[in-house]
Design an enzyme around this catalytic site. Structure first.
Site, PDB file in Angstrom:
ATOM      1  N   ASP A 273       0.838  -1.191   0.000  1.00  0.00           N
ATOM      2  CA  ASP A 273       0.000   0.000   0.000  1.00  0.00           C
ATOM      3  C   ASP A 273       0.876   1.245   0.000  1.00  0.00           C
ATOM      4  O   ASP A 273       2.025   1.214   0.456  1.00  0.00           O
ATOM      5  CB  ASP A 273      -0.969   0.002   1.184  1.00  0.00           C
TER       6      ASP A 273
ATOM      7  N   GLU B  87      -0.030  -0.740   5.922  1.00  0.00           N
ATOM      8  CA  GLU B  87       1.047  -0.141   6.694  1.00  0.00           C
ATOM      9  C   GLU B  87       0.926   1.373   6.728  1.00  0.00           C
ATOM     10  O   GLU B  87       1.207   1.995   7.754  1.00  0.00           O
ATOM     11  CB  GLU B  87       2.405  -0.541   6.115  1.00  0.00           C
TER      12      GLU B  87
END
Length: 396
Positions: A91, A155
């Protein structure tokens, strides 16, 4: 497989060939494929499928783990020890509205730089590790030990449905690793100059002081919470919390907001609120800092509230065989003497540290989260060679 001539060999303590390799597979195409996935947290946009398509042919059992809106991947090969895990994320933060000279999701290579959101943080690092796996396993298909990857899509976001939940699943499956490398961009100036062996904890606090509303011309009839809160904050910021420790910088306390919501100039408000953030070292814990804040409030404001949110305690991986192996790999591949560091913000390493030794080793992070985020192609390839050394040093 015939290999080209190399520089004179050296070996590690296990007798593994530590020669400098110049024929490592290229991580750039995989990094480009990942960058082209618009995986702004919590979107995946095919990133995990890209990884699975590369890892499965290498003999990795791939487990797609979805929690809430977040796609995660745990891939594992082997069953014996030692078990080395790589942790990373696909991500990325949003690209923003301006400043890019390249498509943030295009994966363009221009003038020796790979451009795109995640090129540095940290799709490039993920691609480099998987390329290192391709290299090592092509040369050593019977490599002993266990290799795994924990790749999350959460994250850069709340970090609730990512690494922490995958770790819970690993506990249930009895697959907790012996050690872990996190591929965050830790290098400061040149590749390999820094290994992060710890991180500071981060605590957010909301301090609420209650008073008695009244006319500012008659303060004796009121109890001004602003004055009380000012004194609380003055006591909290008057002296540093500590002078640092062996591996950590001093703890910092920063007031980030002060608000009374008062539009009138002649009214003493009934309540005042302040927010602060504490980045703390291994001399403190969430519990000790909460007690410190509460004591300051009780000294000046009998009527108060305190709300705490701690995104992670500080952690430290003490120097030992694991850290020494990483240092040795960096020296052999880059010639750098890596500094052991604990600075910066937080990472998912704070969750992994609860279960096994963990350290962060990755590319130079000069452009992460910026417009025109990019990484030098030569550095990305060098990172793949470095990771190959790490794998052989620890698992071989």
């Amino acid at each position: 497989m015939r290999r080209p001539a190399r520089r004179p060999r050296s070996t590690n303590c296990c007798g593994i060939d530590r020669r400098v390799r110049n024929d490592t597979p290229d991580p750039v195409p995989l990094a480009q494929a990942l960058i082209r996935c618009r995986s702004v947290t919590p979107a995946d946009d095919g990133a995990m499928a890209v990884l699975e398509a590369v890892l499965a042919p290498l003999g990795f059992a791939c487990h797609r783990l979805r929690f809430g809106e977040v796609e995660n991947l745990f891939a594992v090969r082997g069953e014996s020890g030692p078990h080395l895990m790589f942790a990373g994320h696909t991500d990325v933060v949003p690209p923003g509205d301006a400043g890019w000279t390249a498509d943030p999701f295009g994966g363009e290579v221009r003038d020796g730089l790979l451009y795109g959101r995640g090129a540095t943080d940290m799709k490039g690092g993920v691609a480099a590790w998987i390329t290192a796996l391709q290299d090592v396993l092509a040369r050593r298909p019977d490599l002993p030990g266990t290799l795994s990857l924990l790749i999350t899509g959460d994250e850069e976001g709340p970090a609730i449905d990512g690494t922490t939940k995958v770790l819970d699943w690993l506990v249930e499956q009895s697959k907790i690793p012996d050690c872990c490398v996190v591929g965050e961009p830790t290098s400061k100036v040149v590749l390999g100059d820094t290994i992060k062996v710890g991180r500071r904890g981060s605590l957010n606090a909301t301090l609420t002081v209650h008073g008695t509303q009244g006319h500012s011309a008659y303060p004796q009839r009121a109890d001004n919470p602003v004055h009380r809160l000012v004194r609380v904050l003055a006591s909290l910021t008057a002296e540093p919390l500590d002078q640092g420790s062996e591996f950590f910088e001093p703890t910092t306390l920063q007031v980030t907001s002060f608000d009374v919501g008062n539009a009138a100039t002649n009214v003493i408000p009934a309540m005042a609120v302040a927010r602060l953030n504490i980045r703390f070292n291994d001399l403190h814990t969430e519990a000790s800092l909460t007690a410190h804040l509460r004591a300051a409030l009780e000294g000046e404001a009998p009527r108060h509230g305190l709300a705490i949110s701690c995104s992670g305690e500080s952690f430290l991986t003490q120097p030992g065989p694991f850290v020494a192996a990483l240092q040795g790999a960096v020296r052999a591949e880059t010639g750098q003497e890596p500094k052991l560091d604990t600075g910066g913000g937080t990472s998912d390493a704070r969750f992994i540290a609860r279960y096994c030794p963990v350290a962060e080793l990755g590319a130079v992070g000069a452009t992460m989260h910026q417009a025109d985020e990019s990484t030098p192609v030569a550095e990305l390839r060098a990172l793949a060679r470095l990771y190959a050394r790490v794998i052989e040093e620890i698992v071989g």
